[in-house]
Design a protein around this motif. Structure first.
Motif, PDB file in Angstrom:
ATOM      1  N   GLU A 117       0.725   0.816   3.506  1.00  0.00           N
ATOM      2  CA  GLU A 117      -0.460   0.984   2.749  1.00  0.00           C
ATOM      3  C   GLU A 117      -0.502   0.646   1.462  1.00  0.00           C
ATOM      4  OE1 GLU A 117      -1.470   5.741   4.152  1.00  0.00           O
ATOM      5  OE2 GLU A 117      -0.052   5.638   2.603  1.00  0.00           O
ATOM      6  N   ARG A 118       0.898   0.387   0.668  1.00  0.00           N
ATOM      7  CA  ARG A 118       0.840  -0.526  -0.348  1.00  0.00           C
ATOM      8  C   ARG A 118       0.287  -2.035  -0.162  1.00  0.00           C
ATOM      9  NH1 ARG A 118       5.112   2.977  -1.013  1.00  0.00           N
ATOM     10  NH2 ARG A 118       6.600   1.484  -0.433  1.00  0.00           N
ATOM     11  N   ALA A 178      -6.425  -5.519  -0.443  1.00  0.00           N
ATOM     12  CA  ALA A 178      -7.648  -5.186  -0.624  1.00  0.00           C
ATOM     13  C   ALA A 178      -7.994  -5.524  -2.155  1.00  0.00           C
ATOM     14  CB  ALA A 178      -7.793  -3.696  -0.280  1.00  0.00           C
ATOM     15  N   GLU A 179      -7.211  -5.443  -2.953  1.00  0.00           N
ATOM     16  CA  GLU A 179      -7.279  -5.753  -4.377  1.00  0.00           C
ATOM     17  C   GLU A 179      -7.513  -7.001  -4.534  1.00  0.00           C
ATOM     18  OE1 GLU A 179      -4.653  -6.133  -8.088  1.00  0.00           O
ATOM     19  OE2 GLU A 179      -3.986  -4.703  -7.038  1.00  0.00           O
ATOM     20  N   GLU A 182      -1.408  -3.043   2.284  1.00  0.00           N
ATOM     21  CA  GLU A 182      -3.054  -2.933   2.243  1.00  0.00           C
ATOM     22  C   GLU A 182      -3.733  -2.978   1.154  1.00  0.00           C
ATOM     23  OE1 GLU A 182      -6.344   0.033   4.199  1.00  0.00           O
ATOM     24  OE2 GLU A 182      -4.373   0.460   4.375  1.00  0.00           O
ATOM     25  N   CYS A 183      -3.157  -2.184   0.220  1.00  0.00           N
ATOM     26  CA  CYS A 183      -3.819  -2.222  -1.118  1.00  0.00           C
ATOM     27  C   CYS A 183      -3.620  -3.601  -1.883  1.00  0.00           C
ATOM     28  CB  CYS A 183      -3.255  -1.084  -1.821  1.00  0.00           C
ATOM     29  SG  CYS A 183      -3.667   0.717  -1.482  1.00  0.00           S
ATOM     30  N   ALA A 217      -6.216  -8.025   4.732  1.00  0.00           N
ATOM     31  CA  ALA A 217      -6.465  -6.754   4.513  1.00  0.00           C
ATOM     32  C   ALA A 217      -6.643  -5.617   5.659  1.00  0.00           C
ATOM     33  CB  ALA A 217      -7.460  -6.142   3.397  1.00  0.00           C
ATOM     34  N   GLU A 263      -4.547  -2.697   7.581  1.00  0.00           N
ATOM     35  CA  GLU A 263      -5.131  -1.397   7.647  1.00  0.00           C
ATOM     36  C   GLU A 263      -4.936  -1.021   9.142  1.00  0.00           C
ATOM     37  OE1 GLU A 263      -9.454   0.748   6.937  1.00  0.00           O
ATOM     38  OE2 GLU A 263      -9.471  -1.581   7.350  1.00  0.00           O
TER      39      GLU A 263
END
Length: 92
Positions: A71-72, A78-79, A74-75, A47, A51
């Motif tokens: 960004e998607r 992160a999730e 990265e999300c 992640a 980022e």
């Protein structure tokens, strides 16, 4: 020129495979907290890398759809890291 949308699409597919693997790992009754923490660390590292990639792409002036795709991704990582963190906390 590098086609970032194609690269990110491929990374998203790999990320979805990772999602399935993480879900299976976290559902495994025999998994121990040390393994969950190692998984969390790996997902956090990924992640963080994505980022940084988002920031570089944005600062370099890439198209908004390229930045949004990163960004998607990265999300997603992160999730997954958050899921591992929750599992680790449950195991304390």
């Amino acid at each position: 020129m590098t086609d970032w949308l194609d690269i990110l699409k491929g990374q998203r597919l790999e990320g979805e495979q990772t999602r399935r693997a993480v879900e299976q790992m976290l559902a495994e009754p025999a998994i121990d907290r040390e393994q969950v923490m190692a998984l969390f660390a790996a997902l956090e590292k990924q992640a963080g890398f994505v980022e940084k990639l988002v920031r570089v792409l944005d600062e370099a002036g890439y198209e908004p759809d390229v930045v949004a795709s990163a960004e998607r991704l990265e999300c997603l990582y992160a999730e997954l890291a958050e899921r591992a963190a929750v599992k680790a906390k449950e195991m304390q």
